[in-house]
Motif scaffolding. Structure first.
Motif, PDB file in Angstrom:
ATOM      1  N   UNK A 142       2.817 -24.409 -27.304  1.00 48.39           N
ATOM      2  CA  UNK A 142       2.936 -23.018 -26.855  1.00 48.39           C
ATOM      3  C   UNK A 142       1.894 -22.708 -25.785  1.00 48.39           C
ATOM      4  N   UNK A 143       0.698 -23.288 -25.963  1.00 44.64           N
ATOM      5  CA  UNK A 143      -0.382 -23.053 -25.002  1.00 44.64           C
ATOM      6  C   UNK A 143      -1.468 -24.099 -25.199  1.00 44.64           C
ATOM      7  N   UNK A 144      -2.240 -24.321 -24.145  1.00 46.00           N
ATOM      8  CA  UNK A 144      -3.464 -25.120 -24.232  1.00 46.00           C
ATOM      9  C   UNK A 144      -4.630 -24.143 -24.228  1.00 46.00           C
ATOM     10  N   UNK A 145      -5.441 -24.192 -25.273  1.00 42.85           N
ATOM     11  CA  UNK A 145      -6.631 -23.345 -25.377  1.00 42.85           C
ATOM     12  C   UNK A 145      -7.826 -24.262 -25.579  1.00 42.85           C
ATOM     13  N   UNK A 146      -8.687 -24.329 -24.594  1.00 45.07           N
ATOM     14  CA  UNK A 146      -9.862 -25.187 -24.720  1.00 45.07           C
ATOM     15  C   UNK A 146     -10.787 -24.660 -25.811  1.00 45.07           C
ATOM     16  N   UNK A 147     -11.380 -25.545 -26.593  1.00 45.57           N
ATOM     17  CA  UNK A 147     -12.296 -25.101 -27.638  1.00 45.57           C
ATOM     18  C   UNK A 147     -13.596 -24.580 -27.041  1.00 45.57           C
ATOM     19  N   UNK A 148     -14.367 -23.840 -27.830  1.00 44.74           N
ATOM     20  CA  UNK A 148     -15.590 -23.246 -27.304  1.00 44.74           C
ATOM     21  C   UNK A 148     -16.827 -24.101 -27.570  1.00 44.74           C
ATOM     22  N   UNK A 149     -17.810 -23.954 -26.717  1.00 39.80           N
ATOM     23  CA  UNK A 149     -19.152 -24.397 -27.065  1.00 39.80           C
ATOM     24  C   UNK A 149     -19.636 -23.505 -28.198  1.00 39.80           C
ATOM     25  N   UNK A 150     -20.315 -24.068 -29.169  1.00 39.00           N
ATOM     26  CA  UNK A 150     -20.728 -23.340 -30.359  1.00 39.00           C
ATOM     27  C   UNK A 150     -21.623 -22.148 -30.038  1.00 39.00           C
ATOM     28  N   UNK A 151     -21.270 -20.992 -30.606  1.00 41.56           N
ATOM     29  CA  UNK A 151     -22.114 -19.808 -30.447  1.00 41.56           C
ATOM     30  C   UNK A 151     -23.478 -20.034 -31.080  1.00 41.56           C
TER      31      UNK A 151
END
Length: 368
Positions: A176-185
């Motif tokens: 459905x979509x590509x969502x890059x993961x985040x750098x840890x908060x």
């Protein structure tokens, strides 16, 4: 009325990139319970202590909590016994969690189709008899179950275009979509500190940093070969895994080993390093954006997910093969480029935690 949300993750038994993503999902959907197969609080990120974690019956089997790879034959029935009742199940998975049954909608955020099923030569390296036995008995049934579960999910997401291609190949479905993961908060919020680090690391000038689990496909043995051929540089390896004991025995004298570090120590290591060296075949590879967040460039293998997380000549440089001379040439090129830290930091902005949280909450609102 807003739909109720539950979360699921494969297992909470380590401190890896997928576990950091799962933790960010708990912040995107505060109050949502987290279903998982195994939960070992002391082995994963402390932030999960504030989450309603609901492990399967497998968590009662102490030897499997300590050596989770031995639990391979039991994960499917364990996660199949979980019963989330919420309207939406948002899954973080590289294999097991997308098998969790639900009567509501299911959104799967896929880190990679399971290595233990489709790349078992990497996952079970050194265990030939076990791999042969599983290939002949358990694997065919689990592959059918895995593909059926992938087909039944309402929405399938990928963490990278690299993984989206694998999803099309393995499951014959589009994402459905590509969502890059985040750098840890948590990592970004940590105050860099070298307190507790060995003196040999604190006084290294400036070192080549490697942050990796010690598994065959991570290619750390090639890094050690490069270290041996480059005695004038110090290499600091952060990570643990089945190959650790063997690698430590074979490592040259200019390699420093850190099994586990706090976020404050990791922040210091990223900021103090001359560069990050990333030599593995990654689905995405989040360590380059982590390093970039602290102004440190990456020398990466030109393959896999690194093509999406490293911008050559701006946030790092590539080497084209697992070859010592290629790595050495890349290190020299980074020295020559002397990339400004502020310019490198800008390339970490697409991986900000707030960007990820907005993307997943907007997606849930759109599809439910």
């Amino acid at each position: 009325m807003a739909p109720s949300v539950a979360l699921a993750h494969d297992y909470l038994t380590q401190r890896g990139g997928a576990e950091r993503v799962a933790l960010e999902l708990t912040r995107a959907f505060p109050g949502a319970p987290m279903y998982t197969s195994l939960y070992v609080p002391e082995a994963t990120f402390p932030g999960f202590a504030d989450v309603d974690v609901r492990p399967s019956w497998l968590n009662q089997v102490r030897p499997l909590r300590q050596r989770h790879r031995l639990a391979l034959p039991f994960y499917a029935p364990a996660v199949g016994s979980l019963r989330p009742r919420e309207d939406v199940l948002f899954v973080s998975s590289s294999g097991w969690a997308h098998l969790v049954p639900t009567e509501g909608r299911k959104i799967v955020y896929c880190h990679n189709p399971p290595r233990w099923l489709y790349q078992s030569d990497e996952y079970l390296a050194g265990h030939r008899l076990a791999r042969a036995g599983l290939e002949a008995t358990l694997w065919p049934r689990l592959r059918r179950l895995d593909r059926r579960s992938a087909a039944e999910a309402d929405v399938y997401l990928a963490n990278s275009h690299n993984v989206a291609r694998r999803i099309r190949q393995r499951y014959r479905r589009e994402v459905h979509a590509v969502i890059h993961p985040p750098v840890s908060a948590d990592l970004l919020a940590a105050s860099p500190s070298d307190v507790g680090l060995p003196r040999a690391v604190r006084e290294a000038e400036p070192f080549v940093l490697v942050v990796s689990r010690l598994l065959p496909y991570k290619n750390v043995e090639f890094v050690l070969a490069a270290a041996e051929a480059t005695p004038e540089r110090t290499f600091v390896v952060v990570g643990d895994g089945p190959l650790r004991e063997l690698m430590v025995r074979r490592a040259p004298a200019n390699v420093r080993w850190l099994r586990s570090v706090t976020d404050a120590q990791l922040a210091w290591l990223y900021a103090a390093a001359g560069c990050l060296l990333a030599a593995s075949f990654e689905d995405l590879g989040l360590t380059p954006p982590e390093a970039a967040s602290f102004g440190t460039p990456t020398l990466a293998l030109r393959a896999g997910g690194y093509l999406e997380t490293v911008v050559e000549g701006a946030s790092g440089w590539f080497f084209d093969a697992l070859d010592v001379r290629e790595m050495q040439a890349g290190l020299r090129e980074l020295d020559r480029l002397a990339l400004p830290a502020d310019d490198v930091r800008r390339h970490a902005e697409p991986f900000a935690p707030a960007t990820f949280r907005t993307a997943v909450t907007d997606l849930l609102a759109a599809v439910v």
